[in-house]
Write an enzyme that holds these catalytic residues in place. Structure first.
Site, PDB file in Angstrom:
ATOM      1  N   LYS A  70      -1.236 -19.647 -19.344  1.00 26.83           N
ATOM      2  CA  LYS A  70      -2.022 -19.811 -18.110  1.00 26.83           C
ATOM      3  C   LYS A  70      -1.154 -20.115 -16.878  1.00 26.83           C
ATOM      4  CE  LYS A  70      -6.542 -20.793 -20.060  1.00 26.83           C
ATOM      5  NZ  LYS A  70      -7.737 -21.633 -20.021  1.00 26.83           N
ATOM      6  N   ASP A 107     -12.999 -20.790 -15.575  1.00 32.17           N
ATOM      7  CA  ASP A 107     -13.550 -21.801 -16.494  1.00 32.17           C
ATOM      8  C   ASP A 107     -14.519 -22.754 -15.789  1.00 32.17           C
ATOM      9  OD1 ASP A 107     -12.227 -20.909 -18.771  1.00 32.17           O
ATOM     10  OD2 ASP A 107     -10.427 -22.073 -18.327  1.00 32.17           O
TER      11      ASP A 107
END
Ligand code: ATR
Length: 296
Positions: A70, A107
């Site tokens: 990420k 998210d």
């Protein structure tokens, strides 16, 4: 059907075999009759850039990115959404036709959408009190960022208190530098004090692995005696579907929101960008993903 013109995307991780994203995206592709495919892409940490350039060269439209990539995803993107900068991670890459890569973090938005899908009003959450987030990892950071975007003040409580303090400080600084305005209030409370501090809390979120099947404390018993009646309780753990945290909340008659919705809703922006349709998280989608989970 997959033809020679199929639109391609995938999920890059290491490991990646646990990811439910291929099940979800390929379900939507079939459901909407789209000529496309979404594949798992196991890529070792040191091969991330090579893989990305290869996927671009091979005509992929983009990819989801999961652990441990990420941060590398944020670094390789030519353009990163300010909220992803604040959240400190990128999980969705869009390869544009001009060769540039756009990175975003979905998210937190997926979390907020999962609340809205359960008829929870974020405006009510913001006006009735603070959100108390248990945990101080990447999930806590992403969720806090999106709640802050909706004007919700956030309290962190974490077993290792220094991590919560550091997260609150870092978030406030990142918010100030990327949004050019002050952050909503960000505070912390000690781990052994959160259960007694629920009076001013309108949203309680478990972002730790407590209560997860196979996790550190599958039979965790939180004490919610001090919860106000309007408290919304949510858990990002989704195996089991009804976690001990949600069970304790339901036993007190509180509104609960499970973790599966976040997983499903965070996938929507990528699907829309790569495959050109707005996917719906309906009952059939949930059933399909649950069936895949049961087969594990
Ligand atoms: P992620 O990035 O997915 O949020 P993480 O960084 O591993 O994952 O964070 C896991 C969270 O669960 C942490 O907040 C961790 O607390 P510590 O920072 O003290 O490690 C929390 N956690 C894990 N096991 C726990 C336990 N037995 N009791 C309380 N908190 C726990």
């Amino acid at each position: 059907m997959i033809t020679g013109k199929a639109k391609l995307a995938g999920v890059i991780g290491h490991p990646v075999s646990h990811s439910l994203s291929p099940v979800l995206h390929n379900y939507w592709l079939k459901h909407y009759g789209i000529d496309g495919a979404y594949v798992p892409l196991p890529v070792k940490p040191d091969a991330f850039e090579t893989a990305i350039r290869g996927l671009q060269a091979a005509g992929f439209r983009g990819a989801n990115v999961t652990i441990p990539h990420k941060e590398s995803a944020a670094a390789i993107a030519d353009e990163v959404d300010p909220l992803a900068r604040i959240a400190g991670s990128v999980n969705t890459l869009i390869f544009r036709e001009d060769g540039k890569i756009h990175g975003s973090s979905t998210d937190g938005m997926g979390y907020v959408s999962s609340l809205e899908a359960e008829h929870v009003s974020i405006a009510d959450i913001a006006s009735r009190g603070s959100a108390l987030l248990l945990g101080a990892g990447g999930a806590a950071r992403s969720i806090a960022t999106s709640l802050m975007e909706h004007g919700v003040s956030v309290i962190f409580s974490n077993r290792t208190g220094e991590r919560a303090d550091a997260l609150a400080r870092e978030l406030a600084t990142a918010w100030q530098s990327h949004m050019k305005k002050s952050a909503p209030p960000l505070t912390t409370i000690p781990w052994d004090g959160w259960e007694t501090a629920l009076g001013e809390v309108s949203l309680l979120v478990n972002t730790t692995s407590l209560g997860m099947q196979g996790g550190p404390a599958p039979d965790w018993k939180p004490d919610l005696t001090n919860a106000p009646t309007h408290l919304v309780v949510s858990d990002i753990v989704y195996v089991p579907r009804e976690t001990p945290f949600l069970r304790a909340a339901a036993a007190r008659g509180l509104k609960t929101v499970g973790g599966l919705g976040m997983l499903l809703h965070q996938a929507r922006p990528g699907f829309r960008a790569w495959f050109g349709a707005e996917p719906e998280v309906d009952a059939a989608t949930v059933e399909h993903v649950l069936a895949a989970l049961k087969q594990r």
